[in-house]
Design an enzyme around this catalytic site. Structure first.
Site, PDB file in Angstrom:
ATOM      1  N   ARG A 165      51.398  75.058  19.852  1.00  0.00           N
ATOM      2  CA  ARG A 165      52.594  74.613  20.559  1.00  0.00           C
ATOM      3  C   ARG A 165      53.084  75.691  21.504  1.00  0.00           C
ATOM      4  O   ARG A 165      53.184  76.855  21.106  1.00  0.00           O
ATOM      5  CB  ARG A 165      53.690  74.330  19.523  1.00  0.00           C
ATOM      6  N   SER A 181      55.511  66.965  20.172  1.00  0.00           N
ATOM      7  CA  SER A 181      56.344  66.421  19.097  1.00  0.00           C
ATOM      8  C   SER A 181      57.795  66.299  19.571  1.00  0.00           C
ATOM      9  O   SER A 181      58.072  65.676  20.570  1.00  0.00           O
ATOM     10  CB  SER A 181      56.201  67.281  17.852  1.00  0.00           C
ATOM     11  N   HIS A 182      58.729  66.954  18.875  1.00  0.00           N
ATOM     12  CA  HIS A 182      60.139  66.814  19.230  1.00  0.00           C
ATOM     13  C   HIS A 182      60.661  68.041  19.997  1.00  0.00           C
ATOM     14  O   HIS A 182      61.854  68.186  20.194  1.00  0.00           O
ATOM     15  CB  HIS A 182      60.964  66.618  17.959  1.00  0.00           C
ATOM     16  N   LYS A 195      47.739  68.831  17.969  1.00  0.00           N
ATOM     17  CA  LYS A 195      47.577  68.644  16.524  1.00  0.00           C
ATOM     18  C   LYS A 195      46.148  68.168  16.323  1.00  0.00           C
ATOM     19  O   LYS A 195      45.675  67.342  17.100  1.00  0.00           O
ATOM     20  CB  LYS A 195      48.519  67.551  16.017  1.00  0.00           C
ATOM     21  N   ASP A 220      60.534  60.084  16.443  1.00  0.00           N
ATOM     22  CA  ASP A 220      60.492  61.306  17.238  1.00  0.00           C
ATOM     23  C   ASP A 220      59.489  61.132  18.391  1.00  0.00           C
ATOM     24  O   ASP A 220      58.876  60.073  18.538  1.00  0.00           O
ATOM     25  CB  ASP A 220      60.193  62.532  16.351  1.00  0.00           C
ATOM     26  N   ASP A 273      56.526  61.863  19.221  1.00  0.00           N
ATOM     27  CA  ASP A 273      55.146  61.400  19.055  1.00  0.00           C
ATOM     28  C   ASP A 273      55.010  60.390  17.916  1.00  0.00           C
ATOM     29  O   ASP A 273      53.891  60.057  17.507  1.00  0.00           O
ATOM     30  CB  ASP A 273      54.186  62.582  18.860  1.00  0.00           C
ATOM     31  N   ASP A 278      55.520  60.287  14.680  1.00  0.00           N
ATOM     32  CA  ASP A 278      55.084  60.490  13.289  1.00  0.00           C
ATOM     33  C   ASP A 278      56.261  60.659  12.328  1.00  0.00           C
ATOM     34  O   ASP A 278      56.068  60.725  11.117  1.00  0.00           O
ATOM     35  CB  ASP A 278      54.073  61.649  13.160  1.00  0.00           C
ATOM     36  N   ARG A 279      57.501  60.738  12.862  1.00  0.00           N
ATOM     37  CA  ARG A 279      58.662  60.846  11.982  1.00  0.00           C
ATOM     38  C   ARG A 279      59.588  59.657  12.191  1.00  0.00           C
ATOM     39  O   ARG A 279      59.656  59.108  13.279  1.00  0.00           O
ATOM     40  CB  ARG A 279      59.444  62.131  12.282  1.00  0.00           C
ATOM     41  N   HIS A 284      58.726  63.112   8.028  1.00  0.00           N
ATOM     42  CA  HIS A 284      57.295  62.798   7.951  1.00  0.00           C
ATOM     43  C   HIS A 284      57.054  62.131   6.594  1.00  0.00           C
ATOM     44  O   HIS A 284      57.317  62.751   5.557  1.00  0.00           O
ATOM     45  CB  HIS A 284      56.441  64.069   7.976  1.00  0.00           C
TER      46      HIS A 284
END
Ligand SMILES: [Zn+2]
Length: 456
Positions: A14, A102-103, A112, A236, A238, A240-241, A322
């Site tokens: 990241r 992500s966020h 990832k 979020d 992407d 995944d949450r 998650h």
């Protein structure tokens, strides 16, 4: 070009675009990934990207870099991270790479990856970057594939609900990648869907796509109240949450969502459930009472995924939202599938989300709190605090220091992804909560007097 070592994190890669992560660096990372593939005897890989502005050109570099080094590439284009994991699970090689920030703020991007069904840490990739590799004499094929229809069909088949009376659902995709799948998925499951910010826009013009922060759920709460909806889900950047808001506009923390899912799953199957150190003590108690085996894990999807491979639990999840279903799904974290399971739960129990929440044990807790420090000092602070803390209780040191007291618990750990300390407190009454919090903070300022304790 100089590569910034700090972008290779424990869970992923990241950094800021274009200074820390750019097309040239992604190409170098692609070479390192091709080496890892060679070690694991993997010759094909799925790739995708979220909706960030730099995503498209970084994905092209990744695709070229992998193909030039003999890897066959299936390019999924704009997807959520769960869609990428799903495609990887369905493929022969069980491998995938996602370009996602992500966020994180909009100028960030990252990677990832999962190779041969196992997570790979950023640090492992960094160690492989030093190795030179010639371009392959037989480049890999690059094909494009749309995985969304397959995913929607399979989730819809997996979720058992009666479609006669529609559940009214507000979804807030926060202009993240979730917009490419969530509206269609929930309509297909049989919900009456009200959409907020489904247009994928890497500028995130409405609010940041991070349901872990309560300020990002304001629009969702307002819309639920305005439309008398049964629930609200937020995703979020992407996908995944998941964040959950009840029919009455109350935010349900993910550890409480895990309590609801644990009750549901353990009523028909027995096995382990993994959760991170930030979760309420009520969660392991519920799991134990229902004959399950609670396993506490360090925070971070890398640790949770390794735990899933080791313990083969029914369910795993983190306070960050998650949630990994492994009872009748593939064991990867998936905000949309988690949302679909909440819809299924409402049908099964024939109760509203707020009624289900009312029946859970009452406790008083803070959300995740943060103190700004630096990446250089955060682990030393945790080390000093853990070795010198004089508070009496059951000390758990798998990730920072968590102390369980008779009347609640407190946690201090270092964030793996940001220059922050992470704290959370819970008590059996408001009074206990305040006492535990004060005791922890007093100890912290005694042991580390230089820290500016400004909780946000
Ligand atoms: Zn995410």
């Amino acid at each position: 070009m100089e590569i910034t070592k700090s972008i290779f994190r424990e869970y992923d890669i990241r950094g800021t675009y274009p200074d820390q992560i750019n097309e040239e660096i992604v190409k170098k990372i692609a070479v390192a990934i091709s080496l890892k593939c060679q070690q694991e005897r993997v010759d094909e890989i799925c790739i995708g990207r979220d909706g960030r502005l730099s995503g498209k050109s970084l994905l092209n570099s990744l695709s070229e870099g992998l193909s030039e080094h003999g890897i066959n590439v299936t390019n999924l284009g704009l997807v959520t991270t769960p869609l990428l994991y799903y495609a990887a699970k369905k493929s022969k090689s069980k491998s995938g790479v996602m370009i996602t920030g992500s966020h994180n703020p909009k100028n960030y991007n990252g990677i990832k990856l999962v190779i041969n069904d196992k997570p790979v840490s950023g640090k492992e990739i960094f160690n492989l970057i030093k190795h030179k590799r010639d371009i392959s004499s037989s480049p890999g094929k690059i094909i494009s594939k749309d995985i969304k229809e397959d995913y929607i069909l399979e989730v819809t088949k997996n979720i058992k609900i009666n479609k006669d009376k529609k559940i009214k659902l507000v979804i807030d995709c926060g202009n993240g990648a979730a917009g490419c799948i969530a509206p269609k998925l929930f309509k297909n499951i049989g919900c009456d869907v009200i959409e907020l910010f489904s247009e994928v826009d890497g500028n995130f013009p409405n609010h940041h796509p991070d349901p872990g922060k309560t300020e990002n759920l304001k629009d969702l709460i307002q819309e639920i109240k305005k439309t008398n909806a049964d629930l609200g889900l937020a995703f979020d950047g992407d996908g995944d949450r998941v964040g959950l808001v009840t029919n009455t506009g109350e935010i349900i923390f993910p550890d409480k969502i895990l309590m609801m899912f644990s009750q549901d799953i353990l009523s028909s199957q027995k096995g382990s459930i993994i959760f991170d150190v930030k979760c309420s003590n009520a969660l392991p108690e519920i799991i134990k009472d229902l004959g399950g085996n609670p396993i506490m894990s360090p925070t971070g999807h890398f640790h949770i995924k390794n735990g899933i491979n080791k313990h083969n639990p029914l369910l795993a999840g983190e306070m960050s939202g998650h949630i990994f279903f492994n009872d009748k799904w593939y064991g990867f974290d998936d905000g949309h599938y988690s949302g679909a399971r909440i819809i299924e739960l409402i049908w099964k129990r024939n109760e509203s989300i707020s009624e289900m929440n009312e029946k859970l044990p009452k406790s008083f807790s803070t959300p995740e709190l943060n103190i700004d420090v630096t990446d250089e000092t955060k682990f030393k602070i945790i080390e000093d605090f853990s070795s010198q803390c004089s508070l009496e209780g059951e000390k758990i040191t798998i990730d920072g220091l968590r102390i369980n007291f008779d009347n609640g618990w407190g946690l201090l750990r270092a964030s793996n992804t940001t220059p922050k300390l992470v704290l959370r407190f819970e008590g059996d009454s408001m009074d206990s909560l305040n006492k535990i919090k004060d005791n922890f903070l007093n100890e912290l300022s005694r042991i580390c007097p230089d820290i500016d304790i400004n909780l946000v």
